[in-house]
Design an enzyme around this catalytic site. Structure first.
Site, PDB file in Angstrom:
ATOM      1  N   PRO A   1      35.775  48.877  33.492  1.00 56.90           N
ATOM      2  CA  PRO A   1      35.108  48.086  32.456  1.00 56.90           C
ATOM      3  C   PRO A   1      34.455  46.829  33.070  1.00 56.90           C
ATOM      4  O   PRO A   1      35.025  46.211  33.974  1.00 56.90           O
ATOM      5  CB  PRO A   1      36.250  47.695  31.511  1.00 56.90           C
ATOM      6  CG  PRO A   1      37.340  48.672  31.776  1.00 56.90           C
ATOM      7  CD  PRO A   1      37.198  49.102  33.200  1.00 56.90           C
TER       8      PRO A   1
ATOM      9  N   ALA B   1      35.477  42.258  32.630  1.00 58.15           N
ATOM     10  CA  ALA B   1      36.772  42.346  31.955  1.00 58.15           C
ATOM     11  C   ALA B   1      37.910  41.862  32.842  1.00 58.15           C
ATOM     12  O   ALA B   1      39.059  41.917  32.463  1.00 58.15           O
ATOM     13  CB  ALA B   1      37.022  43.798  31.535  1.00 58.15           C
ATOM     14  N   GLY B   2      37.590  41.413  34.057  1.00 59.07           N
ATOM     15  CA  GLY B   2      38.633  40.932  34.968  1.00 59.07           C
ATOM     16  C   GLY B   2      39.243  42.033  35.813  1.00 59.07           C
ATOM     17  O   GLY B   2      40.262  41.825  36.455  1.00 59.07           O
ATOM     18  N   LEU B   3      38.613  43.224  35.828  1.00 61.07           N
ATOM     19  CA  LEU B   3      39.176  44.312  36.637  1.00 61.07           C
ATOM     20  C   LEU B   3      38.379  44.538  37.934  1.00 61.07           C
ATOM     21  O   LEU B   3      38.525  45.562  38.592  1.00 61.07           O
ATOM     22  CB  LEU B   3      39.262  45.620  35.844  1.00 61.07           C
ATOM     23  CG  LEU B   3      40.196  45.637  34.631  1.00 61.07           C
ATOM     24  CD1 LEU B   3      40.363  47.056  34.100  1.00 61.07           C
ATOM     25  CD2 LEU B   3      41.573  45.064  34.960  1.00 61.07           C
ATOM     26  N   GLY B   4      37.534  43.592  38.274  1.00 58.23           N
ATOM     27  CA  GLY B   4      36.889  43.648  39.597  1.00 58.23           C
ATOM     28  C   GLY B   4      35.744  44.632  39.703  1.00 58.23           C
ATOM     29  O   GLY B   4      35.467  45.127  40.801  1.00 58.23           O
ATOM     30  N   SER B   5      35.055  44.911  38.591  1.00 53.63           N
ATOM     31  CA  SER B   5      34.009  45.930  38.658  1.00 53.63           C
ATOM     32  C   SER B   5      32.886  45.538  39.630  1.00 53.63           C
ATOM     33  O   SER B   5      32.407  46.368  40.399  1.00 53.63           O
ATOM     34  CB  SER B   5      33.488  46.233  37.256  1.00 53.63           C
ATOM     35  OG  SER B   5      32.234  45.694  37.044  1.00 53.63           O
TER      36      SER B   5
ATOM     37  N   ALA C   1      32.986  43.643  42.368  1.00 60.70           N
ATOM     38  CA  ALA C   1      33.404  43.766  43.772  1.00 60.70           C
ATOM     39  C   ALA C   1      33.521  45.239  44.157  1.00 60.70           C
ATOM     40  O   ALA C   1      33.142  45.638  45.266  1.00 60.70           O
ATOM     41  CB  ALA C   1      34.738  43.057  43.987  1.00 60.70           C
TER      42      ALA C   1
ATOM     43  N   ASP D   1      38.956  38.827  44.917  1.00 59.86           N
ATOM     44  CA  ASP D   1      38.480  40.125  44.416  1.00 59.86           C
ATOM     45  C   ASP D   1      37.954  41.010  45.553  1.00 59.86           C
ATOM     46  O   ASP D   1      38.359  42.165  45.693  1.00 59.86           O
ATOM     47  CB  ASP D   1      37.334  39.938  43.409  1.00 59.86           C
ATOM     48  CG  ASP D   1      37.836  39.530  42.036  1.00 59.86           C
ATOM     49  OD1 ASP D   1      38.976  39.050  41.955  1.00 59.86           O
ATOM     50  OD2 ASP D   1      37.077  39.679  41.062  1.00 59.86           O
TER      51      ASP D   1
END
Ligand code: PMV
Length: 311
Positions: A99, A102-106, A108, A150
């Site tokens: 996602p 959202a803070g999930l590192g997409s 990077a 990240d």
């Protein structure tokens, strides 16, 4: 055709304070990935490098995209590093299950997959350290003043203890544990939240430095607990870290509510993850609580709600 992928990530402890030199702990999410394919384009197509990123609703010729575009920047930076001055015609296809914002590192993960797929296409290798360094340059376009956590965790694909200006410590988690991850439905660009923390720090340095120190101490306790397999300590440490994140002003009503509900449904601890003011929260759960905590967060409107085992 060559292909490479890179994982999403979560920050377990230490976000924001890490920008100010305190440590943070992050782990990869190997099951949620960004994938990049590189092909020689058929001779019938337009000359140049065609970039297709359906998940980001973007298709462009590299020659025509702004120097500030992070995808274009990542491709140009990689070609430059590999000293490929006259690249052949290519088609670069970027896909991601991670996602966005959202803070999930997409960001990077997409960058690292771009770098690795181009290296493979041209039969070249770059060290992980170099790949992480290039990905950091791209992160600067997304975030302004990123700490580097990240790009490091996504490149090394191992749990890391990260401190700005120090070598990245990779480590093993002694005892597996499960996290429920729930998206709050809101999102604020990380750069904006990092900026507002900077303004508050400038207005009240002594107070913010104390808050960052307190977070740093929690990270160090968590590092010991993860290496010893002391899962029981992680929940209380997550709760304490969340309390300090709230004091920094980076949580929000939606995240606070999900965190409270998760605890009430049996989670051993819960906190936001990443930049905050939206994005994902994490709840530490035993196997018996996965269902209840998931159902509770879904009923509160969180979407998606995932669970993952960290090992
Ligand atoms: O929002 P994310 O997952 O990119 O995480 C940002 C983490 C911060 O500590 C807030 C910023 C940083 O550069 O480390």
């Amino acid at each position: 055709m060559t292909q490479a992928s890179a994982p999403g990530k979560i920050i377990l402890f230490g976000e924001h304070a890490v920008v100010y030199g305190r440590p943070a702990i992050a782990v990869p999410l190997p099951s949620i990935r960004a994938t990049v394919e590189v092909d020689a384009s058929p001779p019938t197509e337009q000359d140049g490098i065609l970039v297709q990123a359906p998940a980001l609703s973007k298709t462009f010729m590299l020659e025509e995209i702004s120097p500030q575009d992070p995808l274009g920047f990542a491709i140009r930076l990689t070609l430059e590093t590999l000293q490929i001055t006259r690249p052949p015609n290519l088609r670069i296809k970027i896909e991601s299950e991670i996602p966005i914002s959202a803070g999930l590192g997409s960001g990077a993960a997409v960058t690292v997959a771009i770098i690795r797929s181009l290296c493979r296409h041209f039969g070249r290798t770059l060290s992980d350290e170099k790949i992480s360094e290039l990905a950091y340059e791209v992160e600067r376009l997304y975030h302004g003043t990123p700490s580097g956590v990240d790009n490091s965790v996504v490149t090394f694909e191992k749990p890391i203890y990260f401190r700005r200006g120090h070598p990245v410590e990779r480590f093993s988690i002694a005892e597996r544990f499960t996290l429920v991850l729930a998206h709050s439905g809101e999102s604020t660009p990380t750069a904006e939240v990092v900026h507002s923390v900077r303004d508050a720090w400038q207005a009240n340095r002594a107070d913010y430095e104390r808050k960052f120190d307190a977070i740093g101490r929690i990270v160090d306790l968590a590092y010991g607990a993860l290496k010893r397999g002391d899962v029981a300590l992680l929940g209380p440490l997550m709760d304490q870290n969340q309390m300090h994140l709230e004091a920094l002003g980076v949580s929000c009503h939606a995240l606070d509510t999900l965190i409270k509900r998760a605890r009430a449904a049996g989670a051993a601890g819960a906190k936001l993850s990443g930049g905050g003011r939206g994005g994902f929260m994490l709840a530490l759960v035993g196997d018996d609580q996965i269902e209840d905590v998931t159902a509770t967060l879904q009923a509160e409107g969180a979407s998606p709600v995932l669970h993952t085992t960290i090992r």
